[in-house]
Write an enzyme that holds these catalytic residues in place. Structure first.
Site, PDB file in Angstrom:
ATOM      1  N   LYS A  29      34.732  44.264  33.979  1.00  0.00           N
ATOM      2  CA  LYS A  29      35.308  43.036  33.534  1.00  0.00           C
ATOM      3  C   LYS A  29      35.141  42.578  32.290  1.00  0.00           C
ATOM      4  O   LYS A  29      36.293  42.008  31.302  1.00  0.00           O
ATOM      5  CB  LYS A  29      34.879  41.788  34.526  1.00  0.00           C
ATOM      6  CG  LYS A  29      33.217  41.467  34.410  1.00  0.00           C
ATOM      7  CD  LYS A  29      33.117  40.338  35.436  1.00  0.00           C
ATOM      8  CE  LYS A  29      31.524  39.997  35.430  1.00  0.00           C
ATOM      9  NZ  LYS A  29      31.136  39.592  33.937  1.00  0.00           N
ATOM     10  N   THR A  30      33.848  42.983  31.423  1.00  0.00           N
ATOM     11  CA  THR A  30      33.774  42.676  30.218  1.00  0.00           C
ATOM     12  C   THR A  30      34.464  43.287  29.301  1.00  0.00           C
ATOM     13  O   THR A  30      35.153  42.607  28.358  1.00  0.00           O
ATOM     14  CB  THR A  30      32.079  42.684  30.069  1.00  0.00           C
ATOM     15  OG1 THR A  30      31.215  41.900  30.581  1.00  0.00           O
ATOM     16  CG2 THR A  30      31.987  42.369  28.465  1.00  0.00           C
ATOM     17  N   ASP A 216      34.604  33.757  31.911  1.00  0.00           N
ATOM     18  CA  ASP A 216      33.977  34.606  32.741  1.00  0.00           C
ATOM     19  C   ASP A 216      33.170  34.064  33.692  1.00  0.00           C
ATOM     20  O   ASP A 216      32.591  32.785  33.623  1.00  0.00           O
ATOM     21  CB  ASP A 216      33.127  35.598  31.630  1.00  0.00           C
ATOM     22  CG  ASP A 216      32.524  36.906  32.458  1.00  0.00           C
ATOM     23  OD1 ASP A 216      33.195  37.153  33.500  1.00  0.00           O
ATOM     24  OD2 ASP A 216      31.459  37.703  31.723  1.00  0.00           O
ATOM     25  N   GLU A 217      32.968  35.005  34.912  1.00  0.00           N
ATOM     26  CA  GLU A 217      32.078  34.281  35.979  1.00  0.00           C
ATOM     27  C   GLU A 217      32.691  33.091  36.469  1.00  0.00           C
ATOM     28  O   GLU A 217      31.892  32.095  36.562  1.00  0.00           O
ATOM     29  CB  GLU A 217      30.541  34.255  35.397  1.00  0.00           C
ATOM     30  CG  GLU A 217      30.137  35.594  34.838  1.00  0.00           C
ATOM     31  CD  GLU A 217      29.837  36.399  36.095  1.00  0.00           C
ATOM     32  OE1 GLU A 217      30.228  36.414  37.040  1.00  0.00           O
ATOM     33  OE2 GLU A 217      29.176  37.507  35.421  1.00  0.00           O
ATOM     34  N   GLN A 247      30.097  37.608  44.630  1.00  0.00           N
ATOM     35  CA  GLN A 247      28.882  37.442  43.732  1.00  0.00           C
ATOM     36  C   GLN A 247      28.954  35.899  43.540  1.00  0.00           C
ATOM     37  O   GLN A 247      28.035  35.587  42.618  1.00  0.00           O
ATOM     38  CB  GLN A 247      28.986  38.366  42.548  1.00  0.00           C
ATOM     39  CG  GLN A 247      29.224  39.672  42.899  1.00  0.00           C
ATOM     40  CD  GLN A 247      29.012  40.645  41.545  1.00  0.00           C
ATOM     41  OE1 GLN A 247      27.899  40.706  41.065  1.00  0.00           O
ATOM     42  NE2 GLN A 247      30.041  41.353  41.176  1.00  0.00           N
ATOM     43  N   ARG A 605      23.643  46.522  42.789  1.00  0.00           N
ATOM     44  CA  ARG A 605      22.888  46.750  41.558  1.00  0.00           C
ATOM     45  C   ARG A 605      22.483  48.333  41.563  1.00  0.00           C
ATOM     46  O   ARG A 605      22.138  48.871  40.540  1.00  0.00           O
ATOM     47  CB  ARG A 605      21.238  46.152  41.591  1.00  0.00           C
ATOM     48  CG  ARG A 605      21.591  44.321  41.465  1.00  0.00           C
ATOM     49  CD  ARG A 605      22.510  43.915  40.605  1.00  0.00           C
ATOM     50  NE  ARG A 605      23.964  43.805  41.282  1.00  0.00           N
ATOM     51  CZ  ARG A 605      24.810  43.590  40.568  1.00  0.00           C
ATOM     52  NH1 ARG A 605      25.081  43.542  39.284  1.00  0.00           N
ATOM     53  NH2 ARG A 605      26.186  43.329  41.447  1.00  0.00           N
TER      54      ARG A 605
END
Length: 673
Positions: A29-30, A216-217, A247, A605
């Site tokens: 996504k970044t 973002d987020e 998340q 993770r």
């Protein structure tokens, strides 16, 4: 667009209507945000100064800026705005300072300043002070501000006398901030929202300034942050929101994952793009994550997949107790470190609560495995543990000035800083340690007679206690010492609540138990002398400092909340038990859903291997209790899990393979020693 998959390309190119990018874990996504900013500037001719990218941490903002710096020359990105929400709010406030009625040079209070102001206001209001804890009041006021409630609105919606008292305190607090020309952290969002909502001219100014907004987020936004975004982009909706409801794990601090669905309500022409290809994990990790999150009806479905490789089944290590669990994790990491020649930085141990780290820390120290505790204070850095260690050091070495200075007024003994300053001067003149200086004729002449008597009386007590410690085990003697000085009473004086004092006292009991366990020579099995024990404990402290100095190759210990956004080749997810994960306070309604999402974050993770650990019984409030495996393990298909440990039968072939691995590890260790 080279290197982007079709869904990533679609997200980058779409600019005509508001866009929601549902980006699964590890889906890049970044990179999408970075490439979209480049696309807006290079292909669409949007001035860099008109593009605003917002995220939640300074680290994320810096990373984004660095990656854009690698893609665009300085002149093309000049004026680009990349920041956190609160930095955006502060910039807006600075430009609108007169409109907001603030004076130049206003102060922004941090959390500690804010808490001190609340404590001061409570001291002036005895009735409120009797009902409200300062930290609880701070949290409640923050929640009200994040929900954009004024003090009068908070008063109107108060459910009981305590909330009403807190709302009254909120009013006093707001007035005091105004009088001091100050804002707190929450005001950096609340005040801009109020301005843009109530002032049409200011709203138009900022909507013209923000030509395109990327957030973002998005699942972590609260009510005020959502409203700030809505007001900045206006009806045109020049917005890309990137988030993952799978998340969403911060509801406890005000995040509202439903903000993702609210976008469709407020922007009817919203387009949604899903990023489901994961670029970091093997498919067994993603399959387990998909199976788990499929049981969450509150989120939009996504199916993660990867081209990294198939992966192996995940181990589930069943241990007898938490101590056994910590030992199993530490020895397993050591085994894999040598067997696979895998650096310690490749391993991470995740847990639901920081209290789980203590036993794991102890086992890692015992095996000299370097580690870093992230998102929490190391057990061995706690003030109460350092105090006890200082007493122990003084028992072994009366010349330890640093230890003496730490505990001479812990608890308080009326020996003030002036006395200690004069004593230090005498010690320097005579070239002796502080205790020796205190017993000198010079000290008797220069120090106040009453204070000098208190000082020598304390040193006599230390000598007598030291003699007794030669006759009994160190941990037992330390228990007696802490009770004799009434250290628990000292903690009660230091803390605002009895619960906090009891928690710190419990930490000391745990430290004493650990002291008992390591007070034995590993080779002979005999008890260590006091001096040997202190030297061993000091060495463990030095190893921990080296870990910090060389943190590029250390095992990471961190909570599941702190792990979000990180990735590791090998992950141990500890405490997979009912009442730990899911937590005992979160086993109903949407709180259970968030616990499941927290487990999802932990699973995703892992890049190459994932190991779950749990116990058959665990000590709680001083009593042993049988525990059950987490329900989340039942939500992963059985063929993805390989159970090992207490009560789990292994085949003869598996036993032979385990023995062969153990021998290989031993040979590797001998070869490297």
């Amino acid at each position: 667009m080279q290197g982007l998959n079709p869904q990533q390309q679609a997200a980058v190119r779409h600019i005509d209507t508001p866009l929601l990018v549902l980006a699964g874990a590890g889906s890049g996504k970044t990179r999408v945000i970075v490439e979209k900013i480049v696309h807006l500037i290079e292909s669409k001719g949007t001035p860099a100064r008109g593009i605003w990218a917002v995220t939640f941490t300074n680290k994320a903002a810096r990373e984004m800026a660095e990656r854009i710096g690698q893609r665009l020359p300085a002149e093309r990105r000049r004026g680009l705005n990349i920041s956190t929400f609160h930095t955006l709010g502060l910039n807006l406030i600075r430009r609108e300072i007169r409109t907001l009625g603030l004076r130049p040079g206003f102060t922004v209070l941090d959390a500690e300043d804010s808490l001190n102001l609340i404590k001061s206001l409570l001291q002036q209001n005895e009735s409120a002070a009797g009902m409200i804890e300062p930290k609880e009041a701070q949290w409640q006021i923050s929640q009200w501000k994040n929900d954009l409630l004024t003090p009068s609105q908070a008063m109107q919606t108060s459910a009981d006398e305590v909330e009403a008292a807190c709302a009254s305190l909120y009013d006093d607090y707001a007035r005091q901030l105004t009088a001091c020309n100050a804002l707190d952290f929450d005001d950096l969002i609340k005040r801009p929202v109020e301005l843009l909502r109530d002032d049409a001219e200011a709203r138009e100014r900022w909507q013209n300034r923000v030509r395109y907004l990327l957030v973002d987020e998005y699942q972590d936004t609260n009510a005020s942050q959502y409203e700030l975004v809505r007001l900045l982009v206006g009806k045109l909706g020049r917005l890309t929101a990137v988030g993952d409801d799978h998340q969403s794990i911060y509801a406890w601090r005000g995040a509202r994952p439903e903000n993702l669905s609210h976008l469709a309500r407020d922007f009817p022409n919203l387009t949604t793009v899903k990023l489901e290809q994961n670029y970091r994990s093997v498919n067994t990790v993603l399959t387990a994550a998909n199976q788990l999150i499929a049981n969450d009806p509150t989120t939009q479905p996504k199916t993660l997949w990867s081209a990294v490789g198939p992966g192996e089944a995940h181990r589930v290590l069943v241990c007898d107790t938490a101590e056994d669990e910590a030992e199993r994790i530490a020895t397993d990491i050591l085994h894999r470190h040598f067997k696979d020649d895998s650096p310690y930085r490749n391993f991470a141990i995740l847990f639901r609560g920081n209290h789980q780290a203590r036993l794991i820390e102890q086992q890692l120290r015992k095996l000299s495995i370097p580690y870093i505790l992230t998102g929490g204070q190391s057990f061995f850095e706690r003030a109460e543990v350092k105090d006890a260690m200082a007493y122990l050091r003084l028992m072994a070495n009366p010349s330890d000035d640093a230890a003496l200075l730490r505990i001479i007024n812990t608890p308080r003994r009326g020996i003030g800083p002036t006395t200690l300053e004069r004593l230090g001067q005498i010690a320097r003149e005579r070239h002796v340690h502080l205790a020796a200086a205190a017993r000198s004729v010079t000290a008797a002449q220069r120090l106040d007679s009453r204070v000098h008597h208190q000082l020598t009386q304390f040193l006599d007590w230390l000598d007598a206690t030291r003699s007794r410690m030669d006759e009994q085990p160190a941990a037992e003697a330390m228990r007696g010492l802490l009770e004799e000085v009434d250290y628990f009473g000292y903690l009660r004086e230091q803390e605002n609540s009895a619960k906090a004092a009891e928690r710190r006292w419990t930490n000391l009991q745990d430290w004493l138990e650990w002291t008992e366990r390591i007070a034995v020579d590993n080779d002979s099995g005999e008890s260590l002398s006091l001096t040997e024990l202190v030297q061993k404990m000091s060495l463990l402290g030095i190893l921990e400092q080296k870990t910090r100095d060389q943190d590029d190759n250390a095992v990471r210990l961190l909570t599941l909340h702190a792990a979000k956004g990180l990735e590791f080749p090998h992950v141990y997810l500890s405490g997979m038990e009912e009442d730990l994960l899911p937590h005992q306070d979160c086993q109903e309604d949407d709180r259970l859903a968030e616990e499941r999402r927290l487990c999802f974050v932990g699973i995703t993770r892992a890049q190459r291997s994932l190991t779950f650990t749990l116990t058959r019984r665990r000590r709680r409030y001083g009593q042993w209790r049988d525990v059950r495996p987490s329900r989340f393990l039942e939500e992963v298909e059985a063929d993805l899990l390989r159970w090992e440990g207490i009560g789990v039968q292994k085949s003869e072939e598996e036993n032979r393979a385990t023995a062969a691995e153990a021998m290989s590890a031993i040979r590797a260790m001998l070869g490297k020693s």
